[in-house]
Design a protein around this motif. Structure first.
Motif, short mmCIF file in Angstrom:
data_model
loop_
_atom_site.label_atom_id
_atom_site.label_comp_id
_atom_site.label_asym_id
_atom_site.label_seq_id
_atom_site.Cartn_x
_atom_site.Cartn_y
_atom_site.Cartn_z
N ASP A 78 -7.36 8.53 7.58
CA ASP A 78 -6.86 9.59 6.69
C ASP A 78 -6.95 9.17 5.23
O ASP A 78 -7.38 9.94 4.36
N LEU A 79 -6.56 7.94 4.94
CA LEU A 79 -6.59 7.45 3.56
C LEU A 79 -8.03 7.31 3.07
O LEU A 79 -8.34 7.65 1.91
N THR A 80 -8.93 6.84 3.92
CA THR A 80 -10.34 6.72 3.53
C THR A 80 -10.93 8.10 3.26
O THR A 80 -11.68 8.30 2.30
N ARG A 81 -10.58 9.07 4.13
CA ARG A 81 -11.04 10.45 3.90
C ARG A 81 -10.55 10.97 2.55
O ARG A 81 -11.30 11.62 1.81
N GLN A 82 -9.30 10.67 2.22
CA GLN A 82 -8.73 11.12 0.95
C GLN A 82 -9.52 10.54 -0.22
O GLN A 82 -9.87 11.24 -1.17
N VAL A 83 -9.80 9.26 -0.17
CA VAL A 83 -10.53 8.58 -1.25
C VAL A 83 -11.94 9.15 -1.39
O VAL A 83 -12.41 9.44 -2.50
N LEU A 84 -12.63 9.32 -0.27
CA LEU A 84 -14.00 9.83 -0.32
C LEU A 84 -14.05 11.28 -0.80
O LEU A 84 -14.98 11.68 -1.52
N LEU B 246 -6.01 1.63 -0.48
CA LEU B 246 -7.01 1.57 0.59
C LEU B 246 -7.46 0.12 0.82
O LEU B 246 -7.61 -0.33 1.96
N GLN B 247 -7.66 -0.61 -0.26
CA GLN B 247 -8.06 -2.02 -0.13
C GLN B 247 -6.98 -2.83 0.59
O GLN B 247 -7.29 -3.68 1.43
N LEU B 248 -5.72 -2.54 0.30
CA LEU B 248 -4.62 -3.23 0.97
C LEU B 248 -4.57 -2.86 2.46
O LEU B 248 -4.29 -3.71 3.31
N PHE B 249 -4.85 -1.60 2.78
CA PHE B 249 -4.92 -1.19 4.17
C PHE B 249 -6.02 -1.96 4.90
O PHE B 249 -5.85 -2.41 6.04
N LEU B 250 -7.16 -2.10 4.25
CA LEU B 250 -8.28 -2.83 4.85
C LEU B 250 -7.91 -4.30 5.09
O LEU B 250 -8.24 -4.87 6.14
N GLU B 251 -7.21 -4.89 4.14
CA GLU B 251 -6.80 -6.29 4.27
C GLU B 251 -5.84 -6.49 5.44
O GLU B 251 -5.79 -7.57 6.03
N ALA C 44 0.83 -1.21 0.00
CA ALA C 44 0.00 0.00 0.00
C ALA C 44 0.86 1.26 0.00
O ALA C 44 0.60 2.21 -0.74
N TRP C 45 1.92 1.25 0.82
CA TRP C 45 2.78 2.42 0.89
C TRP C 45 3.57 2.63 -0.41
O TRP C 45 3.88 3.76 -0.78
N GLU C 46 3.86 1.55 -1.10
CA GLU C 46 4.53 1.70 -2.40
C GLU C 46 3.61 2.41 -3.38
O GLU C 46 4.05 3.26 -4.16
N ILE C 47 2.32 2.08 -3.34
CA ILE C 47 1.35 2.76 -4.20
C ILE C 47 1.23 4.23 -3.81
O ILE C 47 1.25 5.13 -4.67
N LEU C 48 1.13 4.50 -2.51
CA LEU C 48 1.00 5.88 -2.05
C LEU C 48 2.23 6.71 -2.41
O LEU C 48 2.12 7.90 -2.72
N TYR C 49 3.38 6.08 -2.37
CA TYR C 49 4.62 6.75 -2.74
C TYR C 49 4.57 7.25 -4.18
O TYR C 49 4.97 8.39 -4.48
N HIS C 50 4.02 6.44 -5.08
CA HIS C 50 3.99 6.80 -6.50
C HIS C 50 2.75 7.59 -6.89
O HIS C 50 2.58 7.93 -8.06
#
Length: 363
Positions: free
Chosen positions: A260-266, A238-243, A155-161
């Protein structure tokens, strides 16, 4: 200054060289910087992670400077950053030819957000080599959540990019519609492409014109929120965070990042819904407008419920932190008023002299 203290050093923001670059050409910059005895002035390269001045001004023409990360404007809360620049910029400046860099600094306008950005920047004060951000993030995730988790690392690799790789040069003010005042008239929307302005023109907003001259996306008269990444990719994060929840549910830092990540997505989803609603209005599609307006209002409620699940996002936490600084009842009232005003209007009480700072600081 020298009369008051012979050892005084003038610490000056270098923002003016960027915000009013039309005036501050090399002769003007040299005249100002060289008017002070060498060693008696240090310049803050204020927004060096996005718009550094040192590399276009011959190291401030020999004047010592501090490589600074600005990052945040007005205490806006949004997941945003430029990790690659932070991990390499201070080192590049320090080892550059004839470098006059004397340190690193942070001069954000708000704190308590994007902890990953500030942790990395804090480390750069003690590093003399560039950081491999991908490897660093794996270590960061283990330290932050107190255990190793492969979903979180992915998940953090995705957020990084994505969210932490903003390279469009736009200073992020969180322009999501869900946190802005409803001050745009949809009837003013004009679909004539010939009337659109060039992308990334200097903003003509009254406040920004007077102080910031920040670049904003003005490619259309249609309202736009700042978006520099694939929302689909961030949903995967976000899905990876949930998992990872079953493994990390006891971690308060995991809970904070999850919220924070869910807020960002919404918030980004709300932008899409808002644009669709405005489009329905322009097309006089009443049925779609009602449906989309209802969806937008539901998203506001969803985000409100979400943020209420973590103390760090509560208004009460913000107000209490201000009131605890008071030494008497009058200060307590003043500090609470200041705290409430900062996240709402930032205005003067005089009707004839109201500030244009409304909607600048958003939480």
């Amino acid at each position: 200054m020298a009369k008051g203290n012979k050892n005084a050093v003038w610490l000056m923001q270098g923002w003016l060289f960027s915000s009013d670059s039309g005036f501050w050409k090399p002769p003007q910059m040299k005249a100002l910087l060289h008017s002070v005895p060498f060693g008696k002035m240090i310049v803050l390269d204020l927004f060096a992670e996005v718009k550094p001045i040192w590399n276009t001004s011959a190291q401030f023409y020999g004047t010592p400077y501090i490589w600074c990360m600005l990052h945040n404007f007005g205490g806006n809360i949004e997941m945003y950053g430029v990790l690659d620049s932070i991990s390499s910029g201070p080192v590049d400046a320090h080892v550059s030819k004839n470098s006059t860099m004397v340190g690193v600094g942070m001069c954000m306008e708000g704190i308590e957000h994007n902890p990953v950005v500030y942790e990395l920047m804090s480390e750069m004060a003690f590093r003399d080599e560039k950081v491999d951000v991908q490897k660093w993030l794996k270590s960061y995730a283990r330290r932050r959540y107190m255990k190793e988790n492969h979903q979180i690392e992915a998940a953090w690799e995705i957020l990084y990019h994505t969210v932490y790789s903003c390279t469009d040069g736009i200073a992020d003010h969180n322009t999501d519609f869900i946190v802005k005042l409803p001050d745009w008239d949809p009837s003013s929307y004009v679909q004539d492409e010939s009337k659109q302005t060039d992308s990334y023109m200097i903003s003509t907003d009254p406040y920004e014109t007077k102080r910031r001259f920040l670049f904003q996306d003005k490619s259309s008269v249609f309202p736009k929120a700042h978006l520099w990444y694939s929302t689909k990719e961030v949903i995967k994060a976000l899905q990876l965070f949930l998992e990872a929840g079953d493994d990390l549910f006891g971690s308060l830092t995991y809970r904070y990042d999850m919220v924070d990540l869910t807020r960002q997505v919404l918030s980004k989803l709300a932008n899409q819904v808002y644009i669709e609603a405005v489009t329905a209005y322009v097309k006089k599609d009443i049925s779609s407008l009602r449906r989309l307006s209802g969806k937008f209002l539901e998203l506001i409620k969803d985000i409100d419920v979400l943020l209420a699940s973590d103390d760090n996002f509560l208004l009460g936490t913000w107000l209490d932190s201000a009131k605890k600084l008071a030494r008497n009842s009058d200060e307590r009232k003043q500090y609470e008023w200041n705290a409430r005003t900062q996240v709402t209007m930032w205005y003067d009480s005089k009707d004839v002299n109201q500030s244009k700072l409304h909607d600048y600081g958003k939480i």
